[in-house]
Write a protein that holds these residues in place. Structure first.
Motif, short mmCIF file in Angstrom:
data_model
loop_
_atom_site.label_atom_id
_atom_site.label_comp_id
_atom_site.label_asym_id
_atom_site.label_seq_id
_atom_site.Cartn_x
_atom_site.Cartn_y
_atom_site.Cartn_z
N ASP A 163 -2.18 -2.00 -8.34
CA ASP A 163 -2.52 -2.59 -9.85
C ASP A 163 -2.75 -4.03 -9.76
OD1 ASP A 163 -2.47 0.06 -11.25
OD2 ASP A 163 -0.60 0.09 -10.10
N ILE A 164 -2.04 -4.70 -9.01
CA ILE A 164 -1.65 -6.16 -8.80
C ILE A 164 -1.67 -6.70 -7.62
CG2 ILE A 164 -0.22 -8.02 -9.58
CD1 ILE A 164 1.32 -5.68 -11.30
N LYS A 221 -8.51 -6.96 -10.06
CA LYS A 221 -7.13 -6.32 -10.47
C LYS A 221 -6.55 -7.43 -11.03
CE LYS A 221 -7.32 -3.65 -6.10
NZ LYS A 221 -7.70 -2.22 -6.80
N LYS A 222 -5.03 -7.11 -11.45
CA LYS A 222 -4.34 -8.19 -12.16
C LYS A 222 -3.94 -8.99 -11.14
CE LYS A 222 -2.74 -5.68 -16.31
NZ LYS A 222 -1.72 -5.20 -17.07
N GLN A 225 6.59 -3.65 -6.06
CA GLN A 225 6.14 -4.36 -5.05
C GLN A 225 6.29 -4.27 -3.81
OE1 GLN A 225 6.47 -8.70 -5.99
NE2 GLN A 225 7.23 -9.03 -3.90
N GLY A 278 -0.65 -11.52 -9.48
CA GLY A 278 0.53 -12.19 -9.52
C GLY A 278 0.18 -13.74 -9.41
N ALA A 309 2.14 -3.68 -7.07
CA ALA A 309 1.58 -5.01 -6.55
C ALA A 309 1.68 -5.00 -5.27
CB ALA A 309 2.62 -6.20 -7.23
N ASP A 324 -0.75 -10.17 -5.55
CA ASP A 324 0.24 -11.25 -5.59
C ASP A 324 -0.15 -12.18 -4.63
OD1 ASP A 324 2.75 -11.89 -7.52
OD2 ASP A 324 3.03 -12.59 -5.21
#
Length: 309
Positions: A211-212, A232-233, A159, A235, A191, A214
């Motif tokens: 990728d993430i 994206k994904k 992260q 958080g 992230a 948050d």
């Protein structure tokens, strides 16, 4: 649903007690922060967290890094920023040792403070022009890239914390180039954590090579809007780390479900299980909370995530 933490946890240190510990302390070899790491990790595991942190117990998010890079003297910049040695690797290895005894196969998140946030938090006295000097930001990014390379074989994910970006004080194109420099060819998911209101900058954040993304949704419900366009994904921060109130399990569950319903309307995620695109975590770090409050927030968060159908 996978649960994790944003990073920091209340710091509970330990004074030397046994004869061996007292001898180590006399010789300058006693590490009072090892107990703090152990307490943070075991609390996270007890709460049911899947991907834990080491608790970031050795200082604030900037100090941990500037105290271990060449070119800094405290939070003053006095020369060219350069990487000298791994900074958080030993604490990650210690966390893995704790997990091997208690963790049941769970993993560790490596947490890096981002180049713009570090640059914004120091006083430039030499070599660079000011806190926004692109050379300063990119040199910090080059150093952080080496840190990420050093830890990536030991963590489930990495992260990068860039809270300063939500203030709009830093050029997002410069920030993106710096983050992309760090994340290029990294083998584990990355992230980007940006707290605060991200609605106005989110189209730019969608372009970062991570990728993430948050963000905080409990204390900043306006951020729910970004779930309509995220590529994206996410958080999904679902407990308020600025408040000492421990949220009820059903309150947390309702917020997660609201996020899921918005993601279902996201054209980028059509015909996909949107729950697979969510990581459940607190809004931000928990260092400033009383330890019982922090623990119970995590415990209720995990319980809420397990109730999602």
């Amino acid at each position: 649903m996978i649960t994790t933490v944003v990073g920091s946890y209340p710091v509970i240190t330990k004074k030397p007690e046994t004869i061996v510990e007292k001898i180590k302390n006399f010789l300058g070899m006693f590490d009072e922060y090892k107990y703090a790491i152990e307490k943070a990790v075991i609390d996270q595991l007890s709460a049911g967290i899947d991907i834990v942190s080491d608790g970031q117990v050795r200082g604030d998010m900037v100090e941990i890094f500037v105290n271990n890079m060449y070119g800094f003297e405290g939070k003053r910049v006095i020369g060219k920023i350069e990487y000298t040695k791994p900074i958080i690797l030993n604490d990650i290895k210690y966390t893995l040792k704790i997990l091997s005894k208690h963790g049941n196969g769970k993993g560790v998140k490596g947490i890096i403070t981002g180049p713009c946030t570090i640059a914004s938090s120091v006083r430039v006295e030499g070599y660079y022009s000011d806190n926004k000097d692109e050379k300063l930001i990119y040199d910090i990014a080059v150093a952080l890239k080496k840190e990420v390379m050093a830890i990536q074989d030991y963590v489930k994910m990495i992260q990068i914390d860039e809270p300063i970006l939500s203030t709009k004080l830093y050029d997002l194109d410069v920030a993106r180039k710096a983050i992309n420099l760090i994340t290029k060819d990294i083998k584990v998911p990355v992230a980007l954590h940006v707290c605060g209101d991200v609605v106005d900058i989110f189209e730019d954040l969608n372009e970062f090579n991570v990728d993430i993304l948050d963000h905080e949704f409990a204390s900043n419900r306006k951020n729910l809007e970004v779930l309509e366009i995220i590529e994206k994904k996410v958080g999904f921060g679902c407990v308020n780390t600025k408040s000492k109130k421990v949220e009820d399990v059903n309150e947390i569950k309702a917020l997660i479900e609201e996020g899921i319903e918005i993601l279902k309307n996201n054209d980028n995620l059509k015909n996909k299980d949107v729950k697979e695109f969510m990581l459940i975590d607190p809004d931000c770090g928990m260092r400033l909370l009383p330890i019982d409050i922090a623990y119970n927030k995590l415990k209720n968060m995990v319980a809420a995530s397990k109730l999602i159908g």
